[in-house]
Design a protein around this motif. Sequence first.
Motif, mmCIF file in Angstrom:
data_model
loop_
_atom_site.group_PDB
_atom_site.id
_atom_site.type_symbol
_atom_site.label_atom_id
_atom_site.label_comp_id
_atom_site.label_asym_id
_atom_site.label_seq_id
_atom_site.Cartn_x
_atom_site.Cartn_y
_atom_site.Cartn_z
ATOM 1 N N VAL A 426 1.054 -1.294 0.150
ATOM 2 C CA VAL A 426 -0.072 0.017 -0.093
ATOM 3 C C VAL A 426 0.886 1.205 -0.006
ATOM 4 O O VAL A 426 0.289 2.325 -0.101
ATOM 5 N N TYR A 501 -1.445 4.080 -5.255
ATOM 6 C CA TYR A 501 -2.828 4.251 -5.734
ATOM 7 C C TYR A 501 -3.296 3.009 -6.720
ATOM 8 O O TYR A 501 -2.427 2.354 -7.050
ATOM 9 N N GLU A 621 -7.767 5.133 -3.407
ATOM 10 C CA GLU A 621 -6.517 5.260 -2.487
ATOM 11 C C GLU A 621 -6.809 4.455 -1.454
ATOM 12 O O GLU A 621 -7.993 3.923 -1.063
ATOM 13 N N PRO A 622 -5.624 3.895 -0.891
ATOM 14 C CA PRO A 622 -5.992 2.973 0.138
ATOM 15 C C PRO A 622 -6.373 3.416 1.880
ATOM 16 O O PRO A 622 -5.807 4.595 1.931
ATOM 17 N N TYR A 694 -10.024 0.115 -0.270
ATOM 18 C CA TYR A 694 -9.747 1.190 -1.582
ATOM 19 C C TYR A 694 -10.916 1.790 -1.386
ATOM 20 O O TYR A 694 -12.029 1.144 -1.749
#
Length: 711
Positions: A426, A501, A621-622, A694
């Motif tokens: 990540v 990402y 995005e994480p 995510y």
Amino acid sequence: MVGANNKVLLAEEREIQMTQEQKSILKDTRNIGIVAHIDAGKTTTTERMLYHTGRLYRIGNVDEGTTAMDWMELEQERGITITSAATTCSWKGKRINIIDTPGHVDFTVEVERSLKVLDGAVIVLCAVGGVQPQSETVWRQAETYGVPRMAFINKMDRVGSDFFRAIEDMHNKLGANAHPIQIPIGAESDFKGAVDLITMKAFIFEGADEDVKFKIAPIPEEVKATASKYRHNLIEKLAEIDDHVMDRYVHDGGIYPHEMHEIIRRLTVANKFIPVLCGSSLSNIGVTQLLDAVCEYLPSPLDIPPVSGTNPETGESEARQARNDDKFSGLAFKIMSDPYVGKLTFLRVYSGVLETGSEIYNASKDKDERVGKLVKMHANKQEICKNVGAGDIAACVGLKNTSTGDTLCDKDAPILLEAIHFPEPVISMAIEPKTKADQDKLGKALHKLVEEDPSFKVTYDSDTGETIISGMGELHLDVMVSRLLREFKVGANVGKPQVAYKETITKTVRVEGKFIQQTGGRGQYGHVVIQMMPASSGEGIKFESKIIGGAIPREYIPSVKKGIEAAAKSGTLLNYPVTDVEIKLVDGSFHEVDSSDLAFKMAASIAFNEGLKKGVSVLLEPIMFFELVTPEEYLGDLIGDINSRRGKIDSIDQRGNTKIIKGVVPLGEVFGYATSIRSLSQGRASYTMEPSCYQEVPKNILEKITEGIKK
């Protein structure tokens, strides 16, 4: 003839005797893991177990950096476990293979691969903190692999300890059918022992550190009523899941201690019951009782179902029995670089015998291997052995092509066991060698680290010429860089951490891709029609062929899948990997002469990229789940800080004198969060984070990311 018959009989008798001896060894073997949230006391518990079994002659201390299991210099400095360590000890005629695992979520891959090859696990919980985020993670991992468990509520002598609240936590947060087989006598500074609910006897501990001794005594008056209540509850809970106990319970028949042991063992091995014990590993209280319980209740290799896999030649399911006279099969679950012998491959043997110098087959890579040397491990120390049999955990020297998750077996009886699945990184950062001399060393060192840790990835960015390293968190990358500098003596500069990402589509589309080339001779022709649709979060890239009637010959379907997988490595929005997309191959055409694997691979890649454009790609995005523990006076400042980081708070709970804040926050907003939380709480608050999911990046943040990339 009579003599010949006698020889046959003697051979059969020897075979029976060998089988009985082998069964006896396996019956007395326990392969267990010690798993927990960070700072719950896993390594301390393991050290005490090794001391009591005579494996260690002095007790190590995590805070002083003197433990045997945390052997790495970085582990001793930081006071945390970074890599899982294996050892073997004996207790009351039982051989116990132990793997001590890390508690920090950044090293969760170590827990994952250890649980894959273990028969049982001890989950250590802090009596003050109860079930914490990483406790839930390791519990889920154990559930996935069907590993029977028992729980040890540690730190009973700490201020704020509460044994019964910790068990309630197990019920509420883990959904575990967990019940005490011991209850504590006293708590905090008054903690002095436990009551065994099976024998209804008390263990009273006296002395300190290595001189701690216990005596068996009648149950103290102050806990008699509680002990009676919890023994009744224990029988009641066992009756709910066992008809034999229910029959005795309904007819008011007594249950003898030896019967209770047998029932608890059977239900624990069947994953229907979790026995819970208590103690304080640091104070050396309750560890010998834990060892007794490990031998009494956790399964031997004979208690677990035979390992199953597929025959790589026929594709049919096969099983291997935990027997030395079955064909050899094993799973490589860990790679470790050793400065003296090179690559060490840790192996769980499921069936058969592996001998030094033997030829074996890597079914995952379709390659032959030769075993140069076999060793039993005690942390980083090695004991050479001639062979290892079913149920053993050992390490091999000399396997050149084997990596984590590979199946090793006899070539004349191939089997492919289920591989180990690892999470995607990540967080990333750029790394470059300081000098030309470091360039070669950096490449070799990174290759070794990737071999050791499958959650650590290395890629090369052709646009910028940078080497990118990726991992599970800031601590993970920090440790890897430290190892490069210290262990491998590589001079390197590193950039700032970057978020990993991903991209996905938001609507269903139907697209086609054609790859046609004519160059005078034989040309290239590939044509595919695919349907692309958004998939659920975490599903990755799902491919399915819906071709009927031979529009595309079957031999080209794998090439279509490969083309899609290759194209998914780089999206069309900002070139990040694509995830959570379901692809169905619905139509296409081929040319009898010009079609080829390459043509269909290229056609699939063209179609996929077209689908990303038409499917309206978005950036993901994480998102991290966090748990923040703080004294009440800093609550307002910390909540304000979380809100400023685009965080979302799910709950605020009270635990003793502290507040527990739970929620989610984007990973990109919490770089360097450890420093911020220290300054906001004068060092009194603590937090844990782990990847959650995510989510789509908000438009204003997307603009900032795009601008940053352009610069």
